[in-house]
Enzyme design. Structure first.
Site: not given
Length: 257
Positions: A74-75, A125, A129, A167, A220
């Site tokens: 993620d991210d 995503h 964010h 999250y 991540h």
């Protein structure tokens, strides 16, 4: 099954029943407080535990009949760590899924194209964010998802079908936005906690303990400790007789329209 609808229905029934007893028999007023706190705690549980399916369907794992797992990140993308993650995956011939943030993609378009070119899956995503993403209206959430969708389509020609909530928080507005986009919500059942566990050895031990058939791991591609732990984890998975497969194969769902 415990979900938002039946939990709310039970709460309304209990509230009505308690009100009747309170009026007729003088039950103490603090019973209202107990009911309200209990209901609120259930709502928080449903929001913050993505595997609860409390507000909406979320795919969090594959079947457990084979020693297969999938890994996700993620991210990203970030210039500092995403290329290193990609290099490790390439060296070990491992597929992964990257749930990317829109504004980071816009700043590093070549990295997204590299992710796709090397055979990995990309999921939505959100665009920003935002820490308060789950407090937005469904319309605003959908607008962010669409902004990310348009960007990825322009760069790759692909229409994403998967969304991972920022999250991992879900609520009725997230459900509405996901449904409006025609997306499938994708979660995980092994959270590495790599944003919290800074020690590489501890992080490795945690994910090793939670290795199990059908697992979807959350990492991540923005963390130094993840980059340095990843080769040892991939080797451990292989030594235990597991295969890391693409997430679409593990959950039997297409990632693109």
């Amino acid at each position: 099954m415990l979900n938002f609808r039946n939990t709310t229905a039970v709460f309304v029934v209990l509230l009505a029943a308690f009100t009747g007893f309170q009026l007729q028999q003088g039950w103490p007023w603090y019973g209202y407080f107990i009911l309200l706190v209990s209901y609120t705690l259930l709502l928080f549980y449903g929001s913050f535990y993505i595997g609860s399916q409390f507000y909406m369907p979320v795919v969090c794992n594959g079947t457990a009949d084979k020693k297969e797992i999938a890994i996700s990140f993620d991210d990203g993308p970030l210039e500092k760590y995403t290329p290193e993650v990609l290099a490790v995956l390439k060296a070990h011939h491992v597929p992964a899924t990257f749930f990317c943030i829109g504004y980071r993609v816009a700043e590093r378009e070549a990295l997204l194209q590299q992710i796709i070119a090397e055979g990995h899956i990309v999921g939505n995503h959100s665009y920003y964010h935002d820490f308060w993403f789950d407090m937005h209206t469904a319309k605003k959430m959908q607008a962010e998802m669409q902004q990310m969708q348009d960007l990825v389509h322009r760069l790759t020609g692909k229409y994403m079908k998967w969304f991972r909530p920022p999250y991992g928080v879900t609520n009725p507005n997230v459900r509405k936005a996901v449904q409006a986009m025609g997306y499938t919500a994708i979660g995980w059942n092994v959270r590495s906690l790599d944003t919290m566990i800074k020690d590489e050895a501890q992080l490795l031990q945690k994910v090793q303990r939670e290795l199990k058939p059908g697992a979807v791991f959350l990492f991540h591609d923005t963390m130094h400790n993840t980059v340095h732990m990843l080769p040892r984890f991939l080797q451990y998975v292989k030594e235990q007789g597991y295969t890391i497969v693409p997430l679409d194969k593990l959950i039997n769902l297409h990632p693109y329209a």
